[in-house]
Design a protein around this motif. Structure first.
Motif, short mmCIF file in Angstrom:
data_model
loop_
_atom_site.label_atom_id
_atom_site.label_comp_id
_atom_site.label_asym_id
_atom_site.label_seq_id
_atom_site.Cartn_x
_atom_site.Cartn_y
_atom_site.Cartn_z
N LYS A 231 0.83 -1.19 0.00
CA LYS A 231 0.00 0.00 0.00
C LYS A 231 0.87 1.25 0.00
O LYS A 231 1.88 1.32 0.69
N GLU A 232 0.48 2.22 -0.80
CA GLU A 232 1.08 3.55 -0.79
C GLU A 232 -0.05 4.55 -0.56
O GLU A 232 -0.70 4.99 -1.51
N GLY A 233 -0.29 4.85 0.71
CA GLY A 233 -1.44 5.67 1.03
C GLY A 233 -2.72 4.91 0.71
O GLY A 233 -2.92 3.77 1.15
N SER A 234 -3.58 5.51 -0.09
CA SER A 234 -4.83 4.85 -0.49
C SER A 234 -4.67 4.02 -1.76
O SER A 234 -5.62 3.38 -2.20
N PHE A 235 -3.48 4.03 -2.34
CA PHE A 235 -3.24 3.30 -3.57
C PHE A 235 -2.47 2.00 -3.30
O PHE A 235 -1.79 1.85 -2.28
N THR A 236 -2.57 1.07 -4.24
CA THR A 236 -1.84 -0.19 -4.15
C THR A 236 -0.82 -0.26 -5.27
O THR A 236 -1.15 -0.03 -6.44
N LYS A 237 0.41 -0.55 -4.92
CA LYS A 237 1.48 -0.71 -5.90
C LYS A 237 1.73 -2.19 -6.09
O LYS A 237 1.89 -2.94 -5.12
N ALA A 238 1.77 -2.65 -7.35
CA ALA A 238 1.97 -4.07 -7.62
C ALA A 238 2.98 -4.24 -8.76
O ALA A 238 2.91 -3.53 -9.77
N LEU A 239 3.90 -5.19 -8.59
CA LEU A 239 4.92 -5.48 -9.59
C LEU A 239 4.88 -6.96 -9.95
O LEU A 239 4.54 -7.81 -9.13
N GLU A 240 5.27 -7.27 -11.18
CA GLU A 240 5.28 -8.65 -11.66
C GLU A 240 6.71 -9.12 -11.91
O GLU A 240 7.56 -8.37 -12.40
N THR A 241 6.97 -10.39 -11.57
CA THR A 241 8.25 -11.01 -11.89
C THR A 241 7.99 -12.49 -12.23
O THR A 241 6.85 -12.90 -12.42
N TYR A 242 9.03 -13.28 -12.30
CA TYR A 242 8.92 -14.66 -12.73
C TYR A 242 8.05 -15.50 -11.79
O TYR A 242 8.03 -15.29 -10.58
N GLY A 243 7.37 -16.49 -12.38
CA GLY A 243 6.62 -17.47 -11.60
C GLY A 243 7.42 -18.74 -11.42
O GLY A 243 8.51 -18.91 -11.98
N ALA A 244 6.86 -19.69 -10.63
CA ALA A 244 7.59 -20.90 -10.25
C ALA A 244 7.82 -21.88 -11.40
O ALA A 244 8.62 -22.81 -11.25
N LYS A 245 7.16 -21.69 -12.53
CA LYS A 245 7.38 -22.59 -13.67
C LYS A 245 8.43 -22.08 -14.64
O LYS A 245 8.52 -22.56 -15.77
N TYR A 246 9.25 -21.15 -14.21
CA TYR A 246 10.29 -20.61 -15.09
C TYR A 246 11.29 -21.67 -15.51
O TYR A 246 11.92 -21.58 -16.57
N TYR A 247 11.44 -22.71 -14.68
CA TYR A 247 12.43 -23.76 -14.97
C TYR A 247 12.12 -24.46 -16.30
O TYR A 247 13.02 -24.96 -16.98
#
Length: 348
Positions: A231-247
């Motif tokens: 949370k950043e104040g009233s906003f939500t910050k979300a980031l994406e990266t690799y999932g567990a099936k990257y192998y």
């Protein structure tokens, strides 16, 4: 004595002193004094030396304290994080609602009771029902399978209008998912697709208690991707990266770790007290340390797990990378939460 003359008195006194003198010589004289002298000196010296618990021993005590402090610091680094005592509020009355997550590894379904204050409680869950997806060859097979799946939720007491379908951001690109979306539309069900950022925001909505908005963050380690949000104040910050099936894509552990760390380092330093973590691999990690039927399980440090399964090892690499990048030492797995429940909480 009064009748004695002065001379007589002096004579008697002299005799007494002589007797004392000869008695002294008889019992040792000067030799006895010499033997007594060292003891007297030692006794005198002992009165001037500091005792064992005198204040002059403080430097030794300080050294001991510093040593103890060092041992304490070393021990604390290997000790588990603080106990997690939060209890989620129960809904008052509320309505049963159902949601089906179509993920990259199959179906998960959740039936929850939600009240008008958005307090919720999980009533029933099914995880990893991939057979529904794998056995749907033709359009008719898909419709029949979905009707059976929906029927179980209706039998539990969920109203038909309160059943939702949500496609995870990692499953959108899978061919069979598109066939299922098409079949659901023929059954007059709306299928909701989400972006990774939306998925991360919904996960936070479901798993992060409001009391932790200002000091904690969320990690959702999925098969297709991982979402990190806060949370950043009233906003939500979300980031994406690799999932567990990257192998399965030939991506190295080092490449994934570097990207995960780069994303996790963006979590503000004052939001790293606790990480609420969900997803398939965290589910596996929590199973080995869960106490009874607790809703919240504090995971062990990444180094405590020895895994053989390729997907689990990949997920552990992601977990370790998040821990290394943030320095967070309390990762709490929520057995009931899922990003799709966060979606239900956005509905009126």
């Amino acid at each position: 004595m009064q009748r004695l003359t002065v001379a007589g008195r002096l004579l008697i006194t002299a005799l007494i002193l002589a007797g004392i003198f000869f008695a002294f010589r008889y019992f040792g004289g000067n030799e006895a004094l010499r033997k007594l002298a060292p003891k007297d000196k030692e006794a005198a010296e002992s009165q001037t030396l500091p005792s064992a618990d005198d204040k002059t021993t403080e430097p030794a005590a300080e050294e001991s304290t510093a040593s103890s402090s060092g041992s304490s610091d070393e021990a604390s680094s290997s000790q588990p994080g603080p106990a997690f005592t939060y209890t989620a509020p129960e809904p008052q009355n509320g309505v049963l609602k159902g949601v089906v997550e179509m993920g990259a590894s199959g179906f998960n379904s959740f039936i929850v009771r939600i009240d008008d204050q958005k307090r919720w409680k999980l009533e029933k869950a099914e995880f990893g029902n991939s057979l529904v997806q794998e056995n749907m060859a033709s359009d008719e097979d898909i419709r029949a399978g979905l009707k059976s799946y929906i029927g179980k939720m209706l039998d539990f007491g969920v109203g038909g209008r309160n059943i939702q379908f949500v496609v995870s951001s990692g499953a959108v690109k899978i061919e069979s998912t598109q066939k299922i979306i098409k079949a659901l539309k023929t059954l007059n069900y709306v299928v909701n697709t989400v972006t990774p950022e939306q998925e991360g925001s919904l996960a936070l909505r479901a798993v992060l208690p409001t009391e932790y908005y200002d000091n904690s963050f969320v990690a959702d380690i999925g098969s297709g991707n991982t979402k990190i949000s806060w949370k950043e104040g009233s906003f939500t910050k979300a980031l994406e990266t690799y999932g567990a099936k990257y192998y399965g894509n030939g991506t190295s552990d080092e490449t994934v770790a570097a990207d995960v760390k780069a994303k996790a380092k963006q979590v503000p330093s004052d939001h790293r007290k606790t990480c609420f973590i969900i997803g398939g691999v965290p589910f596996e990690l929590a199973k080995s340390v869960r106490k009874g039927k607790e809703r919240y399980t504090v995971l062990d440090a990444p180094s405590a797990y020895k895994l053989e399964n390729a997907k689990s090892k990949a997920g552990l690499n992601i977990y370790k990378s998040i821990a290394d990048a943030t320095g967070c030492n309390q990762f709490v797995f929520d057995w009931d939460a899922n990003f799709t429940i966060g979606y239900l909480l956005t509905l009126k």
